[in-house]
Design an enzyme around this catalytic site. Sequence first.
Site, PDB file in Angstrom:
ATOM      1  N   SER A 237      -1.968  85.006  95.201  1.00  0.00           N
ATOM      2  CA  SER A 237      -1.284  83.932  94.478  1.00  0.00           C
ATOM      3  C   SER A 237      -1.740  83.862  93.027  1.00  0.00           C
ATOM      4  O   SER A 237      -0.939  83.616  92.115  1.00  0.00           O
ATOM      5  CB  SER A 237      -1.507  82.580  95.182  1.00  0.00           C
ATOM      6  OG  SER A 237      -2.810  82.077  94.972  1.00  0.00           O
ATOM      7  N   LYS A 238      -3.025  84.106  92.791  1.00  0.00           N
ATOM      8  CA  LYS A 238      -3.537  84.061  91.413  1.00  0.00           C
ATOM      9  C   LYS A 238      -3.125  85.311  90.626  1.00  0.00           C
ATOM     10  O   LYS A 238      -2.897  85.228  89.412  1.00  0.00           O
ATOM     11  CB  LYS A 238      -5.055  83.881  91.415  1.00  0.00           C
ATOM     12  CG  LYS A 238      -5.507  82.521  91.935  1.00  0.00           C
ATOM     13  CD  LYS A 238      -4.889  81.369  91.138  1.00  0.00           C
ATOM     14  CE  LYS A 238      -5.407  80.007  91.565  1.00  0.00           C
ATOM     15  NZ  LYS A 238      -4.822  78.898  90.782  1.00  0.00           N
TER      16      LYS A 238
ATOM     17  N   TYR B  36      -4.996  83.938  98.691  1.00  0.00           N
ATOM     18  CA  TYR B  36      -5.357  83.168  97.502  1.00  0.00           C
ATOM     19  C   TYR B  36      -5.390  84.089  96.285  1.00  0.00           C
ATOM     20  O   TYR B  36      -4.825  83.773  95.235  1.00  0.00           O
ATOM     21  CB  TYR B  36      -6.711  82.490  97.696  1.00  0.00           C
ATOM     22  CG  TYR B  36      -7.208  81.764  96.468  1.00  0.00           C
ATOM     23  CD1 TYR B  36      -6.693  80.523  96.121  1.00  0.00           C
ATOM     24  CD2 TYR B  36      -8.194  82.334  95.655  1.00  0.00           C
ATOM     25  CE1 TYR B  36      -7.134  79.854  94.979  1.00  0.00           C
ATOM     26  CE2 TYR B  36      -8.640  81.678  94.519  1.00  0.00           C
ATOM     27  CZ  TYR B  36      -8.105  80.440  94.193  1.00  0.00           C
ATOM     28  OH  TYR B  36      -8.547  79.791  93.062  1.00  0.00           O
TER      29      TYR B  36
ATOM     30  N   SER C  70      -6.699  64.284  90.639  1.00  0.00           N
ATOM     31  CA  SER C  70      -7.418  63.398  91.560  1.00  0.00           C
ATOM     32  C   SER C  70      -8.913  63.658  91.554  1.00  0.00           C
ATOM     33  O   SER C  70      -9.727  62.747  91.737  1.00  0.00           O
ATOM     34  CB  SER C  70      -6.878  63.556  92.990  1.00  0.00           C
ATOM     35  OG  SER C  70      -5.537  63.156  93.062  1.00  0.00           O
ATOM     36  N   SER C  71      -9.290  64.924  91.348  1.00  0.00           N
ATOM     37  CA  SER C  71     -10.708  65.283  91.383  1.00  0.00           C
ATOM     38  C   SER C  71     -10.892  66.629  90.694  1.00  0.00           C
ATOM     39  O   SER C  71      -9.941  67.248  90.228  1.00  0.00           O
ATOM     40  CB  SER C  71     -11.207  65.364  92.836  1.00  0.00           C
ATOM     41  OG  SER C  71     -10.511  66.388  93.540  1.00  0.00           O
TER      42      SER C  71
ATOM     43  N   SER D  17      -5.857  79.916  86.408  1.00  0.00           N
ATOM     44  CA  SER D  17      -5.886  81.023  87.350  1.00  0.00           C
ATOM     45  C   SER D  17      -7.268  81.060  88.001  1.00  0.00           C
ATOM     46  O   SER D  17      -7.793  80.022  88.406  1.00  0.00           O
ATOM     47  CB  SER D  17      -5.551  82.334  86.614  1.00  0.00           C
ATOM     48  OG  SER D  17      -5.607  83.437  87.474  1.00  0.00           O
TER      49      SER D  17
END
Length: 268
Positions: free
Chosen positions: A148-149, A145, A13-14, A131
């Site tokens: 998660s990476k 965050y 989307s962007s 990543s």
Amino acid sequence: MSNSTVVVITGVSSGIGRAAAEQFAKRGCRVFGTVRTIAKASPLAGVEFVEMDVRDDASVRLGIQSIIDRTKRIDVLVNNAGMNLIGAVEETTTSEAASLFDTNVFGLLRTTQAVLPHMRTQRHGRIVNVSSVFGFLPAPYMGLYSASKHAVEGLSESLDHEVRQFGIRVTLVEPAYTKTNLETNSPQAKSKIADYDRERDLISRSVADTVNGAPEPSGVANTIVEAALGTWRMRRTPAGQASLLSKLRRFMPAGAVDASLRKTLGLA
């Protein structure tokens, strides 16, 4: 790979996903970009949109199958969709953490598991997982965050060992801050603890200032295209800050990296 390479990119989307989709299309690839709602997506020349929510098992299965029905194969999967969250670890609820992981880790897992049977059958494929430098560095006040990476990095390296027997390779792209909506509109953990206010505010301002001066997504997009179509390497970092941080992490003593990080963030 030929000019008819079939590429699937999540989250176009962007930002980075959109820029990467545009670059693949310019290289002559047949590009499918996933969006949550096609009606809200701005058209992009050379890119076919597929409605898909990476957080939903059925949506992912249907989205990938719709591409297979049209092309009979998928050569490249770029797992780009992601989200951020600002907040101290203590402030972050398990439900907020679960939502973050549902997109950044389990979303990647869903799309990968949906694509792999087709790649195994065709005996080739490339999976590019986007990543972050926070996949190998700590990120104070973005701890979930970063976690998660880190998970994406461990999953990707392990998966590469499992699937290379089928002619499939997995690779990581690790960008630093980039001027995107993800970076600009990062949500904050809702249950704030006053003791963290000073440092959290410092980090929030630091992130905003860094993003304002950050490069456009085109540089990361070029790195993604090379990771997908070029010679395989486990990790690629875009030129500039990301590449520098990668070298510092590898070659500088841990104490020096820690001190430099805190000084840069204004925590020293």
